[in-house]
Design a protein around this motif. Structure first.
Motif, PDB file in Angstrom:
ATOM      1  N   ARG A  31       6.847  -7.048  -9.368  1.00 50.67           N
ATOM      2  CA  ARG A  31       7.213  -6.332  -8.136  1.00 50.67           C
ATOM      3  C   ARG A  31       7.690  -7.309  -7.064  1.00 50.67           C
ATOM      4  NH1 ARG A  31       2.910  -1.749  -6.692  1.00 50.67           N
ATOM      5  NH2 ARG A  31       4.567  -1.201  -5.223  1.00 50.67           N
ATOM      6  N   VAL A  32       7.102  -8.497  -7.034  1.00 49.43           N
ATOM      7  CA  VAL A  32       7.557  -9.520  -6.084  1.00 49.43           C
ATOM      8  C   VAL A  32       8.975  -9.952  -6.451  1.00 49.43           C
ATOM      9  CG1 VAL A  32       7.192 -11.876  -5.263  1.00 49.43           C
ATOM     10  CG2 VAL A  32       5.238 -10.314  -5.493  1.00 49.43           C
ATOM     11  N   ALA A  33       9.215 -10.239  -7.730  1.00 49.33           N
ATOM     12  CA  ALA A  33      10.531 -10.676  -8.192  1.00 49.33           C
ATOM     13  C   ALA A  33      11.590  -9.604  -7.939  1.00 49.33           C
ATOM     14  CB  ALA A  33      10.481 -11.026  -9.680  1.00 49.33           C
ATOM     15  N   ALA A  34      11.181  -8.328  -8.006  1.00 46.12           N
ATOM     16  CA  ALA A  34      12.121  -7.229  -7.789  1.00 46.12           C
ATOM     17  C   ALA A  34      12.374  -6.969  -6.305  1.00 46.12           C
ATOM     18  CB  ALA A  34      11.594  -5.960  -8.460  1.00 46.12           C
ATOM     19  N   GLY A  35      11.637  -7.672  -5.434  1.00 42.61           N
ATOM     20  CA  GLY A  35      11.821  -7.469  -4.001  1.00 42.61           C
ATOM     21  C   GLY A  35      11.325  -6.116  -3.522  1.00 42.61           C
ATOM     22  N   ASP A  36      10.271  -5.612  -4.133  1.00 48.33           N
ATOM     23  CA  ASP A  36       9.708  -4.293  -3.821  1.00 48.33           C
ATOM     24  C   ASP A  36       9.103  -4.284  -2.404  1.00 48.33           C
ATOM     25  OD1 ASP A  36       8.114  -1.989  -3.622  1.00 48.33           O
ATOM     26  OD2 ASP A  36       7.538  -2.056  -5.731  1.00 48.33           O
ATOM     27  N   GLU A  37       9.849  -3.742  -1.439  1.00 49.26           N
ATOM     28  CA  GLU A  37       9.419  -3.740  -0.038  1.00 49.26           C
ATOM     29  C   GLU A  37       8.101  -2.995   0.159  1.00 49.26           C
ATOM     30  OE1 GLU A  37      10.642  -5.345   2.630  1.00 49.26           O
ATOM     31  OE2 GLU A  37      12.092  -6.319   1.320  1.00 49.26           O
ATOM     32  N   ALA A  38       7.913  -1.891  -0.540  1.00 54.41           N
ATOM     33  CA  ALA A  38       6.664  -1.130  -0.406  1.00 54.41           C
ATOM     34  C   ALA A  38       5.489  -1.986  -0.860  1.00 54.41           C
ATOM     35  CB  ALA A  38       6.738   0.164  -1.214  1.00 54.41           C
ATOM     36  N   TYR A  39       5.692  -2.763  -1.904  1.00 52.15           N
ATOM     37  CA  TYR A  39       4.623  -3.643  -2.395  1.00 52.15           C
ATOM     38  C   TYR A  39       4.330  -4.752  -1.385  1.00 52.15           C
ATOM     39  CZ  TYR A  39       1.847  -6.465  -5.596  1.00 52.15           C
ATOM     40  OH  TYR A  39       0.823  -7.179  -6.182  1.00 52.15           O
ATOM     41  N   PHE A  40       5.375  -5.290  -0.748  1.00 48.29           N
ATOM     42  CA  PHE A  40       5.167  -6.315   0.268  1.00 48.29           C
ATOM     43  C   PHE A  40       4.350  -5.758   1.432  1.00 48.29           C
ATOM     44  CE2 PHE A  40       9.380  -8.324  -1.217  1.00 48.29           C
ATOM     45  CZ  PHE A  40       8.713  -9.065  -2.183  1.00 48.29           C
ATOM     46  N   GLU A  41       4.634  -4.523   1.816  1.00 47.06           N
ATOM     47  CA  GLU A  41       3.856  -3.885   2.879  1.00 47.06           C
ATOM     48  C   GLU A  41       2.398  -3.726   2.453  1.00 47.06           C
ATOM     49  OE1 GLU A  41       5.583  -0.292   4.387  1.00 47.06           O
ATOM     50  OE2 GLU A  41       7.552  -1.236   4.614  1.00 47.06           O
ATOM     51  N   GLU A  42       2.197  -3.323   1.199  1.00 45.31           N
ATOM     52  CA  GLU A  42       0.845  -3.167   0.673  1.00 45.31           C
ATOM     53  C   GLU A  42       0.104  -4.506   0.693  1.00 45.31           C
ATOM     54  OE1 GLU A  42      -1.166  -2.205  -3.654  1.00 45.31           O
ATOM     55  OE2 GLU A  42       0.763  -1.289  -3.199  1.00 45.31           O
ATOM     56  N   LEU A  43       0.772  -5.578   0.268  1.00 41.47           N
ATOM     57  CA  LEU A  43       0.157  -6.906   0.289  1.00 41.47           C
ATOM     58  C   LEU A  43      -0.179  -7.321   1.725  1.00 41.47           C
ATOM     59  CD1 LEU A  43       2.256  -8.885  -2.348  1.00 41.47           C
ATOM     60  CD2 LEU A  43      -0.109  -8.099  -2.565  1.00 41.47           C
ATOM     61  N   GLY A  44       0.715  -7.006   2.642  1.00 39.75           N
ATOM     62  CA  GLY A  44       0.469  -7.325   4.048  1.00 39.75           C
ATOM     63  C   GLY A  44      -0.757  -6.614   4.584  1.00 39.75           C
ATOM     64  N   ARG A  45      -0.904  -5.343   4.254  1.00 42.57           N
ATOM     65  CA  ARG A  45      -2.091  -4.597   4.692  1.00 42.57           C
ATOM     66  C   ARG A  45      -3.354  -5.196   4.077  1.00 42.57           C
ATOM     67  NH1 ARG A  45       1.421  -0.410   3.996  1.00 42.57           N
ATOM     68  NH2 ARG A  45       0.578   0.130   1.962  1.00 42.57           N
ATOM     69  N   LEU A  46      -3.286  -5.571   2.810  1.00 40.75           N
ATOM     70  CA  LEU A  46      -4.444  -6.183   2.163  1.00 40.75           C
ATOM     71  C   LEU A  46      -4.792  -7.521   2.812  1.00 40.75           C
ATOM     72  CD1 LEU A  46      -3.619  -5.507  -1.596  1.00 40.75           C
ATOM     73  CD2 LEU A  46      -5.488  -4.486  -0.278  1.00 40.75           C
ATOM     74  N   ALA A  47      -3.768  -8.292   3.138  1.00 39.27           N
ATOM     75  CA  ALA A  47      -3.988  -9.615   3.709  1.00 39.27           C
ATOM     76  C   ALA A  47      -4.547  -9.546   5.125  1.00 39.27           C
ATOM     77  CB  ALA A  47      -2.681 -10.416   3.703  1.00 39.27           C
ATOM     78  N   LEU A  48      -4.070  -8.607   5.915  1.00 30.72           N
ATOM     79  CA  LEU A  48      -4.489  -8.536   7.308  1.00 30.72           C
ATOM     80  C   LEU A  48      -5.690  -7.630   7.532  1.00 30.72           C
ATOM     81  CD1 LEU A  48      -1.014  -8.466   9.026  1.00 30.72           C
ATOM     82  CD2 LEU A  48      -2.600 -10.389   8.836  1.00 30.72           C
ATOM     83  N   GLY A  49      -5.978  -6.779   6.574  1.00 21.94           N
ATOM     84  CA  GLY A  49      -7.142  -5.908   6.707  1.00 21.94           C
ATOM     85  C   GLY A  49      -7.070  -5.089   7.970  1.00 21.94           C
ATOM     86  N   THR A  50      -8.101  -5.160   8.766  1.00 24.89           N
ATOM     87  CA  THR A  50      -8.168  -4.353   9.983  1.00 24.89           C
ATOM     88  C   THR A  50      -8.165  -5.231  11.217  1.00 24.89           C
ATOM     89  OG1 THR A  50     -10.559  -4.351   9.864  1.00 24.89           O
ATOM     90  CG2 THR A  50      -9.431  -2.494   8.841  1.00 24.89           C
ATOM     91  N   CYS A  51      -7.292  -6.219  11.238  1.00 25.25           N
ATOM     92  CA  CYS A  51      -7.213  -7.104  12.404  1.00 25.25           C
ATOM     93  C   CYS A  51      -6.918  -6.288  13.648  1.00 25.25           C
ATOM     94  CB  CYS A  51      -6.109  -8.146  12.211  1.00 25.25           C
ATOM     95  SG  CYS A  51      -6.459  -9.297  10.881  1.00 25.25           S
ATOM     96  N   PHE A  52      -7.824  -6.310  14.579  1.00 20.21           N
ATOM     97  CA  PHE A  52      -7.668  -5.587  15.837  1.00 20.21           C
ATOM     98  C   PHE A  52      -8.477  -6.299  16.894  1.00 20.21           C
ATOM     99  CE2 PHE A  52      -9.416  -2.657  18.935  1.00 20.21           C
ATOM    100  CZ  PHE A  52      -8.275  -2.108  19.459  1.00 20.21           C
TER     101      PHE A  52
END
Length: 96
Positions: A69-90
């Protein structure tokens, strides 16, 4: 496609942890004595706690990344990874 389903127990622990993190006193106790606080809600007590502050945010890199999915440039997957990485930063007070 791999789908992770949380168990009822995982959801209960997640809800308790979420409530703990949102309460200033409980959050401080979790940071100061994670083993005790985690064991009281039924979570593994051998976890390492990294508490974000206004000046420091920890980026969490997921253990499993779908290389196709990374190699395919899957934008939805990148967003999902971003949410996982940042969690609930507030933060109420953001650094300048």
């Amino acid at each position: 496609m791999h789908v992770h389903k949380a168990s009822e127990r995982d959801l209960e622990i997640g809800a308790k942890l979420g409530a703990m993190i949102q309460d200033t006193t409980a959050r401080a106790r979790l940071v100061e004595n994670p083993a005790e606080a985690l064991s009281e809600i039924g979570a593994k007590s051998d976890l390492t706690i990294y508490a974000d502050t206004a000046d420091l945010v920890h980026l969490i890199i997921p253990a499993n990344v779908d290389a196709d999915r990374v190699a395919a440039g899957d934008e939805a997957y990148f967003e999902e990874l971003g949410r996982l990485a940042l969690g609930t930063c507030f933060y109420d007070d953001l650094p300048e």
